[in-house]
Scaffold this motif. Structure first.
Motif, PDB file in Angstrom:
ATOM      1  N   ILE A  56       0.880  -1.177   0.000  1.00 23.51           N
ATOM      2  CA  ILE A  56       0.000   0.000   0.000  1.00 23.51           C
ATOM      3  C   ILE A  56       0.907   1.212   0.000  1.00 23.51           C
ATOM      4  O   ILE A  56       1.738   1.364   0.895  1.00 23.51           O
ATOM      5  CB  ILE A  56      -0.906   0.037   1.258  1.00 23.51           C
ATOM      6  N   ASP A  59      -0.185   7.308  -0.966  1.00 24.45           N
ATOM      7  CA  ASP A  59      -1.356   7.942  -1.585  1.00 24.45           C
ATOM      8  C   ASP A  59      -2.604   7.086  -1.400  1.00 24.45           C
ATOM      9  O   ASP A  59      -3.685   7.605  -1.099  1.00 24.45           O
ATOM     10  CB  ASP A  59      -1.108   8.222  -3.062  1.00 24.45           C
ATOM     11  N   GLU A  60      -2.459   5.780  -1.569  1.00 26.78           N
ATOM     12  CA  GLU A  60      -3.587   4.866  -1.368  1.00 26.78           C
ATOM     13  C   GLU A  60      -4.030   4.879   0.093  1.00 26.78           C
ATOM     14  O   GLU A  60      -5.229   4.913   0.402  1.00 26.78           O
ATOM     15  CB  GLU A  60      -3.186   3.455  -1.792  1.00 26.78           C
ATOM     16  N   ARG A  63      -5.972   7.976   0.814  1.00 20.53           N
ATOM     17  CA  ARG A  63      -7.355   7.892   0.297  1.00 20.53           C
ATOM     18  C   ARG A  63      -8.223   7.072   1.248  1.00 20.53           C
ATOM     19  O   ARG A  63      -9.407   7.371   1.430  1.00 20.53           O
ATOM     20  CB  ARG A  63      -7.367   7.295  -1.110  1.00 20.53           C
ATOM     21  N   ASP A  69      -8.498  12.114  -2.432  1.00 21.40           N
ATOM     22  CA  ASP A  69      -7.073  12.379  -2.616  1.00 21.40           C
ATOM     23  C   ASP A  69      -6.635  13.461  -1.639  1.00 21.40           C
ATOM     24  O   ASP A  69      -7.350  14.447  -1.409  1.00 21.40           O
ATOM     25  CB  ASP A  69      -6.783  12.820  -4.048  1.00 21.40           C
TER      26      ASP A  69
END
Length: 94
Positions: A56, A59-60, A63, A69
């Motif tokens: 992971i 950025d993921e 989120r 984002d």
């Protein structure tokens, strides 16, 4: 142990939902009061994923925590920190 893990997962989901419902609570205020914030949760998500062999990226993870984002969340919900907030945060680091 399985139930304990499920309970912890549900509690984390509630915490994320609570933060989502209270966007007025700024990360810097969380850092000052609790010494962790949404970004910490994102970083912990990446670290725990790595521990479990799950890839992971940050950025993921963001989120997952911010439910959008990060740049979008920051632009819509995070004003500049006040001088007072920055001073209080600086005092924690000393």
């Amino acid at each position: 142990m399985e139930k304990e893990t499920e309970i912890k997962a549900r509690v984390l989901d509630r915490l994320i939902e609570h933060f989502d419902n209270h966007k007025e609570v700024q990360n810097i205020d969380l850092m000052i009061l609790a010494r962790f914030c949404r970004n910490c949760l994102s970083k912990w998500t990446v670290q725990e994923g790595q521990e479990l062999g799950v890839d992971i990226d940050i950025d993921e993870a963001r989120r997952m925590i911010y439910k959008m984002d990060y740049p979008e969340w920051k632009a819509e919900h995070q004003p500049e920190a006040t001088p007072e907030q920055l001073e209080r945060f600086k005092q924690l680091s000393q």
